[in-house]
Design an enzyme around this catalytic site. Structure first.
Site, PDB file in Angstrom:
ATOM      1  N   HIS A 123      24.670  41.548  43.114  1.00  0.00           N
ATOM      2  CA  HIS A 123      23.937  41.868  41.884  1.00  0.00           C
ATOM      3  C   HIS A 123      23.021  40.676  41.592  1.00  0.00           C
ATOM      4  CE1 HIS A 123      23.464  42.333  37.489  1.00  0.00           C
ATOM      5  NE2 HIS A 123      23.860  43.581  37.629  1.00  0.00           N
ATOM      6  N   ASP A 200      32.557  37.411  42.181  1.00  0.00           N
ATOM      7  CA  ASP A 200      32.034  38.220  41.091  1.00  0.00           C
ATOM      8  C   ASP A 200      32.891  39.496  41.023  1.00  0.00           C
ATOM      9  OD1 ASP A 200      30.715  40.090  39.575  1.00  0.00           O
ATOM     10  OD2 ASP A 200      28.770  39.860  40.548  1.00  0.00           O
ATOM     11  N   GLN A 203      32.748  44.503  38.913  1.00  0.00           N
ATOM     12  CA  GLN A 203      33.007  45.923  39.172  1.00  0.00           C
ATOM     13  C   GLN A 203      34.453  46.191  39.598  1.00  0.00           C
ATOM     14  OE1 GLN A 203      31.177  48.332  38.355  1.00  0.00           O
ATOM     15  NE2 GLN A 203      29.301  47.219  37.928  1.00  0.00           N
ATOM     16  N   LYS A 226      32.749  45.999  30.755  1.00  0.00           N
ATOM     17  CA  LYS A 226      32.902  46.938  31.869  1.00  0.00           C
ATOM     18  C   LYS A 226      34.367  47.357  32.027  1.00  0.00           C
ATOM     19  CE  LYS A 226      29.042  45.027  34.512  1.00  0.00           C
ATOM     20  NZ  LYS A 226      27.976  46.025  34.371  1.00  0.00           N
ATOM     21  N   CYS A 366      20.021  46.538  39.554  1.00  0.00           N
ATOM     22  CA  CYS A 366      20.018  45.058  39.591  1.00  0.00           C
ATOM     23  C   CYS A 366      20.413  44.531  40.963  1.00  0.00           C
ATOM     24  CB  CYS A 366      20.933  44.465  38.528  1.00  0.00           C
ATOM     25  SG  CYS A 366      20.447  44.881  36.863  1.00  0.00           S
TER      26      CYS A 366
END
Ligand SMILES: Cc1ncc(COP(=O)(O)O)c(C=O)c1O
Length: 410
Positions: A123, A200, A203, A226, A366
């Site tokens: 991202h 990261d 998600q 999220k 993104c």
């Protein structure tokens, strides 16, 4: 399809967005962008604003002490949730800020010729900050490619990660392809060369188990919004030894120990990274979101979303001219599914779907370099799943695509 792991009718009762006003018209397939908010999170935020609103870490009165206690309790909750220690948890505005804190902290420590290894599917939040570091230091960015099945090319990773690698920064799950990255395996390769590992988890969190001990990452970032928490909340996990030597990004109140007219010394970790008044109500809501996810159980959530992902892949594959952009398998992927409808712009499709209350995302998500390198110049259409979804949502999406195809005569 087989019976889902979770009963969505029951779950919908927790989400005010499924109130009578929206019922039957609201097919939310965009949780990867931001999730919906369950009642316990709203209640926790309201309780703060309505009954003990005050600043944290400074007031010598009851409301401030309660606010501080509740705020710091969330730190413990988040630590338990990802198997970290309490003083390894920093509250931020989201994944983007968390990753910027890490990248900024390494500007002074990297030299020209050092290498930062990323994957091609990062991202922008885990790409642009490293580009800035590279510009300031003369570091080189290297990218782990994908195999043709959209999984990480681990052999290429073995060749790329070497003695010059100082940072490995990778997503745990792609917000475009849904691919789960073998981050623990990559971390091992990077640590063999004493590189710092940044993950990261934007998600992954709340969708699949995230355990910083198993990943053995040095830093891990995620967003509260999220995973059913309020917007403007996020977390940076860092191993304590890493946080102690990392420079803060923001300076000001609360992050200091002693200040003179000329100089200042820093507070202990983690407060060193939390300058100014934090998003107190948001963090308290994040705590409620963690409790909510834990009550349902991450394993159950993962099973539910995997079943629905399989169904989505099946239904989409049945539609002529639809191509899945991502692993067309249910293993090692999350419930984020990108697809292309030949001859139709993703924005047109998303707009037509919206007319029937189906919310999806169309565009570059993104991750512009990834989509361009895959030849999807207009991006893709993306559905993303969470606990609120069931098979009816997938069927509404499939019906909407067929309708759009008719309109476009495809
Ligand atoms: C993989 C990934 N990383 C980082 C981010 C940035 O998260 P935020 O906008 O909450 O900072 C996102 C948001 O979509 C994401 O999907």
């Amino acid at each position: 399809m087989s019976k889902l792991s979770l009963t969505t009718a029951k779950i919908h009762q927790d989400f005010p967005m499924y109130s009578s006003e929206h019922r039957g018209h609201f097919v939310y397939l965009d949780s990867a962008s931001s999730s919906q908010t369950p009642r316990p999170v709203l209640d926790a935020v309201n309780a703060y604003y309505e009954t003990y609103r005050a600043n944290v870490h400074r007031g010598m009165y009851q409301a401030s002490e309660t606010a501080t206690k509740e705020y710091e309790a969330v730190r413990r909750m988040v630590a338990d949730f990802i198997f970290a220690k309490e003083d390894e948890i920093i509250f931020t505005r989201g994944t983007t800020e968390s990753l910027n804190i890490v990248a900024n902290g390494f500007v002074e420590r990297l030299e020209a010729g050092d290498e930062i290894v990323l994957t091609v599917m990062e991202h922008h939040a885990n790409l642009v900050p490293w580009q800035q570091v590279a510009k300031k230091t003369g570091c080189i960015l290297r990218f782990i490619p994908l195999r043709t099945d959209y999984t990480i090319d681990i052999d290429a990773a073995r060749r790329l990660i070497g003695p010059k690698t100082k940072i490995l920064a990778v997503t745990l799950a792609s917000n475009v392809l849904g691919t789960i990255v073998p981050a623990a395996e990559l971390a091992k390769l990077a640590h063999a060369h004493s590189a710092v590992v940044v993950v990261d988890a934007a998600q992954a969190i709340g969708h699949i188990p995230v355990d910083v001990r198993k990943l053995d990452c040095d830093f891990l970032a995620f967003s509260g919004h999220k995973m059913y928490g309020p917007t403007g909340t996020g977390v940076l996990y860092g191993k304590k030894s890493m946080l102690q030597t990392l420079d803060p990004l923001l300076f000001g109140g609360d992050m200091i120990r002693e200040v003179s007219f000329e100089n200042a010394t820093w507070n202990d970790v983690p407060w060193k990274f939390e300058a100014g008044t934090p998003n107190i109500g948001g963090v308290i809501g994040l705590g409620a979101a963690v409790r909510y996810v834990q009550k349902i159980g991450v394993q159950g959530i993962a099973a539910h979303e995997a079943q629905l992902t399989a169904y989505a892949l099946q239904k989409l594959t049945e539609i002529p001219s639809v191509t899945i952009i991502g692993p067309n398998v249910t293993k090692e992927r999350i419930g984020v599914v990108s697809f292309d409808v030949a001859g139709m712009h993703p924005h047109d499709l998303a707009t037509i779907l919206d007319a029937d209350g189906v919310c999806v995302r169309g565009g570059h998500h993104c991750a512009m370099p990834l989509l361009r390198s895959l030849g999807h110049m207009n991006g893709t259409t993306r559905l993303s799943l969470s606990i609120i979804n069931d098979e009816k949502d997938i069927e509404a999406l499939a019906a909407g695509i067929l309708k759009a195809k008719k309109i476009f005569r495809i």
